[in-house]
Design a protein around this motif. Sequence first.
Motif, mmCIF file in Angstrom:
data_model
loop_
_atom_site.group_PDB
_atom_site.id
_atom_site.type_symbol
_atom_site.label_atom_id
_atom_site.label_comp_id
_atom_site.label_asym_id
_atom_site.label_seq_id
_atom_site.Cartn_x
_atom_site.Cartn_y
_atom_site.Cartn_z
ATOM 1 N N PHE A 54 4.502 23.431 27.204
ATOM 2 C CA PHE A 54 3.658 23.238 26.173
ATOM 3 C C PHE A 54 2.846 21.837 26.318
ATOM 4 C CE2 PHE A 54 6.342 26.298 24.094
ATOM 5 C CZ PHE A 54 5.959 27.253 24.123
ATOM 6 N N GLY A 55 1.499 21.822 25.769
ATOM 7 C CA GLY A 55 0.861 20.766 25.868
ATOM 8 C C GLY A 55 -0.296 20.769 26.995
ATOM 9 N N ASP A 56 -0.873 19.509 27.315
ATOM 10 C CA ASP A 56 -1.814 19.427 28.088
ATOM 11 C C ASP A 56 -1.170 18.570 29.575
ATOM 12 O OD1 ASP A 56 -4.002 18.708 30.062
ATOM 13 O OD2 ASP A 56 -5.354 18.772 28.264
ATOM 14 N N ALA A 57 -1.057 19.094 30.578
ATOM 15 C CA ALA A 57 -0.482 18.791 31.726
ATOM 16 C C ALA A 57 -1.319 17.781 32.280
ATOM 17 C CB ALA A 57 0.058 19.718 32.879
ATOM 18 N N ALA A 58 -2.692 17.784 32.331
ATOM 19 C CA ALA A 58 -3.601 16.906 33.006
ATOM 20 C C ALA A 58 -3.572 15.370 32.457
ATOM 21 C CB ALA A 58 -5.130 17.531 32.920
ATOM 22 N N LEU A 59 -3.564 15.633 30.970
ATOM 23 C CA LEU A 59 -3.580 14.409 30.175
ATOM 24 C C LEU A 59 -2.101 14.000 29.833
ATOM 25 C CD1 LEU A 59 -6.326 15.308 27.738
ATOM 26 C CD2 LEU A 59 -6.517 13.950 30.002
ATOM 27 N N ASN A 60 -1.134 14.785 30.316
ATOM 28 C CA ASN A 60 0.197 14.432 29.904
ATOM 29 C C ASN A 60 0.629 14.359 28.605
ATOM 30 O OD1 ASN A 60 2.852 14.148 31.154
ATOM 31 N ND2 ASN A 60 2.692 11.861 30.885
ATOM 32 N N LEU A 61 -0.066 15.206 27.856
ATOM 33 C CA LEU A 61 0.269 15.205 26.363
ATOM 34 C C LEU A 61 1.140 16.421 25.820
ATOM 35 C CD1 LEU A 61 -3.427 14.563 24.960
ATOM 36 C CD2 LEU A 61 -1.404 12.966 25.071
ATOM 37 N N PRO A 62 2.453 16.222 25.371
ATOM 38 C CA PRO A 62 3.270 17.089 24.954
ATOM 39 C C PRO A 62 3.061 17.699 23.730
ATOM 40 C CG PRO A 62 4.348 15.105 24.761
ATOM 41 C CD PRO A 62 3.094 14.698 25.527
ATOM 42 N N ASP A 63 3.395 18.951 23.429
ATOM 43 C CA ASP A 63 2.881 19.440 22.077
ATOM 44 C C ASP A 63 3.651 18.752 20.832
ATOM 45 O OD1 ASP A 63 5.410 20.507 22.903
ATOM 46 O OD2 ASP A 63 5.314 21.778 21.143
ATOM 47 N N TRP A 64 4.685 18.219 21.231
ATOM 48 C CA TRP A 64 5.543 17.531 19.812
ATOM 49 C C TRP A 64 4.672 16.464 19.374
ATOM 50 C CZ3 TRP A 64 6.734 12.669 20.819
ATOM 51 C CH2 TRP A 64 7.027 12.192 22.167
ATOM 52 N N ILE A 65 3.547 15.714 19.757
ATOM 53 C CA ILE A 65 2.918 14.596 19.188
ATOM 54 C C ILE A 65 2.209 14.929 18.005
ATOM 55 C CG2 ILE A 65 2.681 13.543 21.432
ATOM 56 C CD1 ILE A 65 -0.300 14.123 21.415
ATOM 57 N N THR A 66 1.912 16.477 17.885
ATOM 58 C CA THR A 66 1.169 16.949 16.876
ATOM 59 C C THR A 66 1.914 16.667 15.761
ATOM 60 O OG1 THR A 66 2.056 19.102 17.166
ATOM 61 C CG2 THR A 66 -0.227 18.521 17.982
ATOM 62 N N LEU A 67 3.357 16.296 15.885
ATOM 63 C CA LEU A 67 4.192 16.149 14.371
ATOM 64 C C LEU A 67 3.946 14.929 13.844
ATOM 65 C CD1 LEU A 67 7.645 17.262 15.951
ATOM 66 C CD2 LEU A 67 6.125 18.722 14.438
ATOM 67 N N MET A 68 3.239 13.892 14.716
ATOM 68 C CA MET A 68 2.670 12.541 14.060
ATOM 69 C C MET A 68 1.493 12.595 13.440
ATOM 70 S SD MET A 68 3.984 10.449 17.487
ATOM 71 C CE MET A 68 5.483 10.764 18.085
#
Length: 311
Positions: free
Chosen positions: A269-283
């Motif tokens: 889950f998330g964006d592999a190109a930008l290395n952004l996991p989905d759980w940062i949306t919790l912040m």
Amino acid sequence: MPINEIRDTIQGTALTDATGYAYMTRKINLPDGHRHSVLSIDVFNDQNSMWLSNQKAPEAGLAAYQLFVSPYPMQRTSETMGASVTELIFNTGAMAGDESVLYKEQAIVKAGVQEDNSRDLIWFNQFPNPAVGAMPTNNWYSNHLYITVMVWNQPETEVEVKHSLFIRVKQTKIGAAEESMGQYKEFLDAQSRLLMDTAVVMDPASISGYVFPMWKYGGIRPELMISGTTALRYFNRVASNANQDMVARGALQTAYQDATTMVGFDTAFGDAALNLPDWITLMDVAGVTAGELRPYPPPLKYADNGNTLMF
């Protein structure tokens, strides 16, 4: 909020028809303008010999009864009950989970084929069970209560029915609007369902694929790791006067949007190109993804009659 202790009985001789079915009911009147809450309920069978007549039951025959406590008298439905898939009683009362049922108990006897008419199997169930029935359970609004007994026995047979009932009911005064809506709902519930079919039937071979997509793929779904620099911003303790890198609101909005990108069933889950996991949306915090918050709401203008003017 007075508590009304109802102690009543339903007693009589039921005469089964040509199909072996008998029906009896009793009405208990209650005050208007109240919400009635069951605090506890108990039912006692005073006539345990109501199962079968003295005549020899037919081979592999079934005798049964159902007792209901409900705001309206219970009617026969398209439900069934029985000892097995080949030994069924048709057109029984509603299921225990029906909205109109406050209490239900049923018993089924599979009669023996011996000359002495011995009973070899008995099934008994009640809802709610004794432990739950001793606690507050259901509410209703109608100004009456019905005890209904359905009996299945040999055709044209007299069956003695004797049940005693004890209910502790808390009665709370309510407004006319709540009372009328509650009574109307109960009136409709009492006559709206002949057969319940609430299950979603699925192919056993595809259950895991519907519920857990990774179950068939095997292993655990891969996860993206966030950079150490970004993690330190959230989890490291820093002095109150220490300098920290600031992130623009637009950059955060973009990051949160990219973190929720749709991906394949076997990728992280998330964006592999930008290395952004989905759980940062919790912040996420208010005003970041929704935009800036106004410091003051726009003023309201009213007409002479008090209505809000819309511009």
